[in-house]
Design an enzyme around this catalytic site. Structure first.
Site, PDB file in Angstrom:
ATOM      1  N   GLU A 275       8.063 -10.550  16.203  1.00  0.00           N
ATOM      2  CA  GLU A 275       7.127 -10.184  15.135  1.00  0.00           C
ATOM      3  C   GLU A 275       7.932  -9.862  13.888  1.00  0.00           C
ATOM      4  OE1 GLU A 275       3.460  -7.114  14.060  1.00  0.00           O
ATOM      5  OE2 GLU A 275       4.460  -6.988  16.011  1.00  0.00           O
TER       6      GLU A 275
ATOM      7  N   ASP B 192       4.628 -10.804   2.462  1.00  0.00           N
ATOM      8  CA  ASP B 192       4.504 -10.671   1.016  1.00  0.00           C
ATOM      9  C   ASP B 192       4.093 -12.013   0.423  1.00  0.00           C
ATOM     10  OD1 ASP B 192       4.893 -10.279  -1.758  1.00  0.00           O
ATOM     11  OD2 ASP B 192       6.476  -8.814  -1.390  1.00  0.00           O
TER      12      ASP B 192
ATOM     13  N   ASP C  79      -4.172 -12.626   3.777  1.00  0.00           N
ATOM     14  CA  ASP C  79      -5.425 -12.452   3.040  1.00  0.00           C
ATOM     15  C   ASP C  79      -5.283 -13.016   1.625  1.00  0.00           C
ATOM     16  OD1 ASP C  79      -3.630 -10.440   2.214  1.00  0.00           O
ATOM     17  OD2 ASP C  79      -5.273  -9.195   1.468  1.00  0.00           O
TER      18      ASP C  79
ATOM     19  N   ASP D 227      11.645  -5.353  10.851  1.00  0.00           N
ATOM     20  CA  ASP D 227      11.212  -4.900   9.532  1.00  0.00           C
ATOM     21  C   ASP D 227      12.377  -4.198   8.861  1.00  0.00           C
ATOM     22  OD1 ASP D 227       9.596  -3.887   7.281  1.00  0.00           O
ATOM     23  OD2 ASP D 227       7.868  -4.292   8.559  1.00  0.00           O
TER      24      ASP D 227
ATOM     25  N   PHE E 160      -2.782  -3.654   6.430  1.00  0.00           N
ATOM     26  CA  PHE E 160      -2.805  -4.568   5.298  1.00  0.00           C
ATOM     27  C   PHE E 160      -4.078  -5.397   5.291  1.00  0.00           C
ATOM     28  CE2 PHE E 160       1.873  -3.951   5.433  1.00  0.00           C
ATOM     29  CZ  PHE E 160       2.045  -3.545   4.118  1.00  0.00           C
ATOM     30  N   GLU E 161      -4.545  -5.771   6.469  1.00  0.00           N
ATOM     31  CA  GLU E 161      -5.785  -6.543   6.546  1.00  0.00           C
ATOM     32  C   GLU E 161      -6.945  -5.720   6.031  1.00  0.00           C
ATOM     33  OE1 GLU E 161      -8.324  -9.223   9.780  1.00  0.00           O
ATOM     34  OE2 GLU E 161      -6.600  -8.026  10.427  1.00  0.00           O
TER      35      GLU E 161
ATOM     36  N   LYS F 133       3.240 -14.477  -8.030  1.00  0.00           N
ATOM     37  CA  LYS F 133       3.648 -15.154  -9.260  1.00  0.00           C
ATOM     38  C   LYS F 133       4.329 -16.482  -8.932  1.00  0.00           C
ATOM     39  CE  LYS F 133       4.215 -10.876 -11.884  1.00  0.00           C
ATOM     40  NZ  LYS F 133       5.151 -10.021 -12.664  1.00  0.00           N
TER      41      LYS F 133
END
Length: 264
Positions: A91, A166, A202, A116, A241-242, A170
């Protein structure tokens, strides 16, 4: 007199300069585990060293030597030994670790190697694993690309999860997005045939890019008949985050692509 000369007001003391290579917590994750002995690249993540709670600090100091590892790129991991022979899913990016802990609890027969760079999240996931008795979780600190390229054997993984990476919205930053053809080639080399790469986002433009590059890559096939996005599988919990994305009116897309055997 000697006491007064040795007592310096805090405001006048010189600042303590910490070696950036030293861990913030003794025995915990290193600040820059790979150091300078691996080539630098365009990073798809931003290291986040935000405030760590007392509980997270305690977990990092006690549990990192047991369940944590730094991605230093200096050795190939023996996943069978690390997870007691369980099939292992990688993950990439787990935030505060709540969804990871939930998936580990729901599926104790699968090992989760969770990567992470967020120190509070690392401590939080270690604490969740301890409280839940989740012996099928290991927490890795550092660059997932170095982990894949240098520290995992070909075909070692039985799955890969990339949830809400992420989006780098931009246009000039799109090159930093993780899901690119080069990454997929590297991932395909570490996934066993039939293993599933599961992405979720998302951010609509990023979802479209994911679908395009995954659909075009010869190492993967869409698990959805006719192509397109997949329904959210029951095993993926609602992530923080979802929830934030849904609150903003975003649509969440899941993509599940299977690793196809290499042509002989």
């Amino acid at each position: 007199m000697s006491e007064s000369r040795n007592t310096i007001p805090d405001a006048l003391r010189p600042p303590i300069i910490r070696d950036r290579s030293e861990p913030r917590f003794p025995g915990g994750p290193a600040a820059d585990p790979a150091g300078s002995h691996h080539e630098r690249r365009i990073r798809s993540f931003q290291p986040r060293r935000s405030r760590v709670t007392t509980g997270q600090e305690d977990a990092l100091q006690r549990l990192w030597p047991v369940w944590g590892l730094d991605i230093d790129g200096r050795r190939v991991l023996d996943l069978d030994e690390m997870f007691g022979g369980l099939p292992v899913v990688l993950e990439i990016g787990f935030g505060m670790g709540e969804a990871t802990a939930r998936m580990a609890a729901d599926d104790p027969g699968t090992g989760i190697l969770a990567v992470d760079v967020h120190t509070p999240g690392q401590g939080n996931l270690l604490g969740l694993a301890e409280r839940g008795g989740l012996e099928n979780v290991r927490v890795a600190n550092g660059d997932a690309i170095i982990l894949l390229r240098e520290m995992l054997a070909p075909g070692a993984l039985h799955g890969m999860r990339v949830y809400f990476p992420d989006p780098w919205p931009k246009k000039r930053h799109h090159k930093r997005r993780l899901i690119q053809p080069e990454f997929l080639t590297l991932a395909a080399g570490r996934l066993a045939p039939g293993a599933v790469l599961h992405c979720a986002t998302d951010w609509e433009p990023y979802a479209e890019q994911m679908l395009d590059v995954l659909g075009a890559h010869p190492g993967f096939e869409n698990t959805v008949d006719g192509g397109g996005y997949a329904p959210r599988p029951a095993f993926r919990p609602l992530t923080r985050f979802e929830g934030q994305g849904l609150d903003k009116g975003h649509t969440v897309h899941d993509l599940l692509f299977r690793r196809v055997p290499a042509e002989s």
